[in-house]
Design a protein around this motif. Sequence first.
Motif, short mmCIF file in Angstrom:
data_model
loop_
_atom_site.label_atom_id
_atom_site.label_comp_id
_atom_site.label_asym_id
_atom_site.label_seq_id
_atom_site.Cartn_x
_atom_site.Cartn_y
_atom_site.Cartn_z
N ASN A 1 0.83 -1.13 -0.01
CA ASN A 1 0.02 0.07 -0.03
C ASN A 1 0.73 1.24 -0.01
N LEU A 2 1.09 1.92 -1.17
CA LEU A 2 1.71 3.28 -1.18
C LEU A 2 1.23 4.21 -2.17
N ASP A 3 1.49 5.25 -1.94
CA ASP A 3 1.14 6.46 -2.92
C ASP A 3 2.08 6.39 -3.93
N PRO A 4 1.77 5.91 -5.07
CA PRO A 4 2.38 5.82 -6.31
C PRO A 4 3.17 7.09 -6.89
N LYS A 5 2.40 8.05 -6.51
CA LYS A 5 2.89 9.41 -7.47
C LYS A 5 3.93 9.86 -6.35
N LEU A 6 3.63 9.85 -4.94
CA LEU A 6 4.98 10.12 -4.00
C LEU A 6 6.12 9.45 -4.09
N ILE A 7 6.16 7.87 -4.04
CA ILE A 7 7.16 6.98 -4.16
C ILE A 7 7.76 7.17 -5.59
N ARG A 8 7.05 7.42 -6.59
CA ARG A 8 7.54 7.56 -7.83
C ARG A 8 8.35 8.65 -8.05
N HIS A 9 8.20 9.71 -7.17
CA HIS A 9 8.81 10.88 -7.27
C HIS A 9 10.24 10.54 -6.73
N VAL A 10 10.33 9.85 -5.45
CA VAL A 10 11.46 9.53 -5.10
C VAL A 10 12.53 8.79 -5.71
N PHE A 11 12.01 7.62 -6.42
CA PHE A 11 12.92 6.73 -7.43
C PHE A 11 13.07 7.47 -8.41
N LEU A 12 12.33 8.42 -8.89
CA LEU A 12 12.79 9.21 -10.29
C LEU A 12 13.84 10.19 -10.03
N ASN A 13 13.95 10.72 -8.67
CA ASN A 13 15.03 11.55 -8.30
C ASN A 13 16.18 10.82 -8.10
N LEU A 14 16.07 9.60 -7.35
CA LEU A 14 17.41 9.05 -7.07
C LEU A 14 18.15 8.28 -8.42
N ILE A 15 17.16 7.88 -9.33
CA ILE A 15 17.68 7.48 -10.71
C ILE A 15 18.24 8.36 -11.52
N THR A 16 17.54 9.54 -11.75
CA THR A 16 17.93 10.67 -12.66
C THR A 16 19.27 11.31 -12.02
N ASN A 17 19.29 11.30 -10.66
CA ASN A 17 20.73 11.68 -10.10
C ASN A 17 21.78 10.96 -10.59
N ALA A 18 21.46 9.45 -10.35
CA ALA A 18 22.56 8.56 -10.76
C ALA A 18 22.82 8.73 -12.26
N ILE A 19 21.92 8.99 -13.12
CA ILE A 19 22.32 9.21 -14.80
C ILE A 19 23.08 10.44 -14.71
N LYS A 20 22.60 11.73 -13.95
CA LYS A 20 23.13 12.96 -14.24
C LYS A 20 24.50 12.96 -13.86
N TYR A 21 24.88 12.21 -12.49
CA TYR A 21 26.09 12.49 -11.91
C TYR A 21 27.07 11.37 -12.15
N SER A 22 26.60 10.48 -13.14
CA SER A 22 27.60 9.32 -13.65
C SER A 22 28.27 9.62 -15.11
N PRO A 23 29.66 9.23 -15.32
CA PRO A 23 30.00 9.56 -16.59
C PRO A 23 29.25 8.92 -17.65
N GLU A 24 29.86 9.23 -18.85
CA GLU A 24 29.32 8.66 -20.00
C GLU A 24 29.91 7.01 -19.67
N ARG A 25 29.18 5.99 -20.58
CA ARG A 25 29.31 4.62 -20.44
C ARG A 25 29.27 4.09 -18.94
N GLY A 26 29.06 4.64 -18.01
CA GLY A 26 29.01 4.38 -16.63
C GLY A 26 28.08 3.32 -16.41
N GLU A 27 27.77 2.61 -15.16
CA GLU A 27 26.99 1.58 -14.74
C GLU A 27 26.10 2.05 -13.59
#
Length: 744
Positions: free
Chosen positions: A619-645
């Motif tokens: 039982n989760l609020d999908p909109k709120l929890i989606r915002h959490v993981f969108l931020n974490l995954i976007t930050n990982a993409i944003k602050y990792s170099p090209e060809r990073g994992e």
Amino acid sequence: MLPVHSIRTKLILAFVIMYSIPIAILSFSFYKDSFDLSKEQNLNTISKNLNTAESSLQSILNKAKEDLVSLSSLSSFKEYALNNNSQENVYSDDLANDLYSFLTNKKAYNNFTFIDSAGFEKIKTIYEGNKTYLIQDSDLINVYDSKYFTRLKEIASDKAYLSISETGDSISVSKLIKTAEGNFKGVISLSLKSAGILELLQMSQQSGELLILINEKGSYISQNKSGVSSVAKDFPEFVQLVKTGTKGQFYSDQLNNYITFTHANLTQFTTTSEESWVLTSVVEKDKIEKDIRDSLNKSFFYIAPLLLVVTLFAFLLSGIIAHPINHFKSTVEEILLKGNLDKKVDINSKDEIGYLAGKFNELLSRLKDYYDNLEKKVKENTFEIKKFQQAVEASSDGIIITDTDAKIIYVNPKWESITGYKLSEVHGKNPNIFKSEKTHSHVFEEMWKALKNNKDFYTDELVNKRKDGSEYSTELAVAPITESGKTLYYVGITTDITKRKEVDRMKSEFISLASHQLRTPLSAMRWFLEMLLDGDAGELSSEQRDYVSNVYQANSNMIELVNALLNVSRIESGRIIIDPIPTDLSELIKSVVNETKVKYTEKKQNIIISIHHDLPKINLDPKLIRHVFLNLITNAIKYSPERGEIHIFVSKNDKEVLVQVSDTGFGIPETEKSKVFQKFYRGSNIVKYEIEGTGLGLYLAKAIVESSKGKIWFKSEEGKGTSFWVSLPLVGMEPKQGEVTISS
């Protein structure tokens, strides 16, 4: 008189005990050995006495046998017994006179009896009361069928037959009368008084023994018994010893007596197994041991003077030893009484006491120096403590001190001013009395968890209650005061931040209002810019398109910032709506990854996803929890170099779901890790790369996760990457009524 606890008294006791114990041991050993030896000698004497009595008994019986032979040799008796064949009982006066003379002179025999071959008593002479008389013929009896007569006929002519009467008052010695041709003519017997024999034998007993005659039948006679008594009744332990022919000395537990057995050698007599008599002596154990004890106890009177000499020696020697100790003691008492640290112990001996006195004098000198320095330091420290006390009491922050059981020990005036309570009103009470219902329980759980681990704790989420019932917001910093690893107190510093919270609220409302007002014109600008880029207002030149694209990008960044500010304002105001529904977290995370596909594809990055195969819906609020993981995954993409994992792992246990997002990016500087979840924070190591961001994403993510009763934390190493973890309880989020939702 010596004091009870003085060292001299103890030395005297030590010497007396030291010498008394060996004396006592030797005395006891001497007493025991002498006692055992004396008892053994007494018992040996008893055995010898019994052997003497046995010899006397044999002599008496042999004498009786010899007297029978003498009587049977009398011419008057031979004439009557061997030649008289008439049925009439007629004997000569010579025979009567001979028998009278014999019994009167001997006095040892009760009677003389002659029984003919037919078993008839022919002559019976009795000696009683110093008088001898013949039994009348009318009183004589026939004993032909008796066991006595039957056994007599079977004995050899050179033997005598020994028997004891049924009443036990007499012992008879009998002998056969035969002719020269060997024809049986009758039996003669002499009867002795049992009591007389035992009395005679008793005279040889010098240790108070009691002589008893016992047979294998279990009967016995003794001097002080009238008649035959039962051994089995009075002396049950004797029966088996008599039957086995045992000789020797024994101790009877039942009788508490020593018993000595002897079996007389009466081979010249014939007896049956039932009439085999044993001579026994019985002597009381206490009688044997009492005389020995009395004798030995007298010897102990000689020990008293020896102990007196030992005590006197101990008294003199202890005085010599204790003298310097007493001097030492009196000096110490004078020092303690007058406080004179210049006083010295005047003992110059070369022994341990002298050495101790020298060291004590040295200690006094050091103690005097220490005392002088201590007095100086106390004055200095007292001044410092007063300054510290003044600082605490004048502090603009409230200060509270509790013991380890959370009982209040001290509060300063500012704390009294904030709460309205005086120290006297709260001393010894738990700070829970200030607790309101508006502080979340997890704040106190985290506080005690930190304090139990000897760590400091800080929060600005407390809402407390004053004495008058009014509520106020406060920030609290608590630290444990420890010594040698043990917590002694807890010190808390509190500040009333009600006004600051109010200012923050007003600021948030202003930002929310301003952001809301800005979003409408910014959205309109974006719409017109999109129309220009799409050529709705005519074809743009290449230069014009570049200008418009830059403006469009700046507009998008501005809208993103406005939305973030609005979300922050809505969460902080508590007006956000939480509407949990059964949510497949796996699908939600996959959709977020798919939404960011364009961004990580452009940077040629690789995203690896690992999700637990049996993940339930939560039982989760999908909109709120989606915002959490969108931020974490976007930050990982944003602050990792090209060809990073980028790695995304989802696992679960019995209580929670755990999501890990790891990258191989820039990492977070060690000195800035405490600021990661603060508003508008951006790492100093990424600013130079001109990577876009508002610095509000992680602040919002933390607020959302904690409102879901979850946790968020991270580990990072600069230059190697960062890992964020989010734990969400399997029980899910609790619904909450509100007014607005977050903007995406």
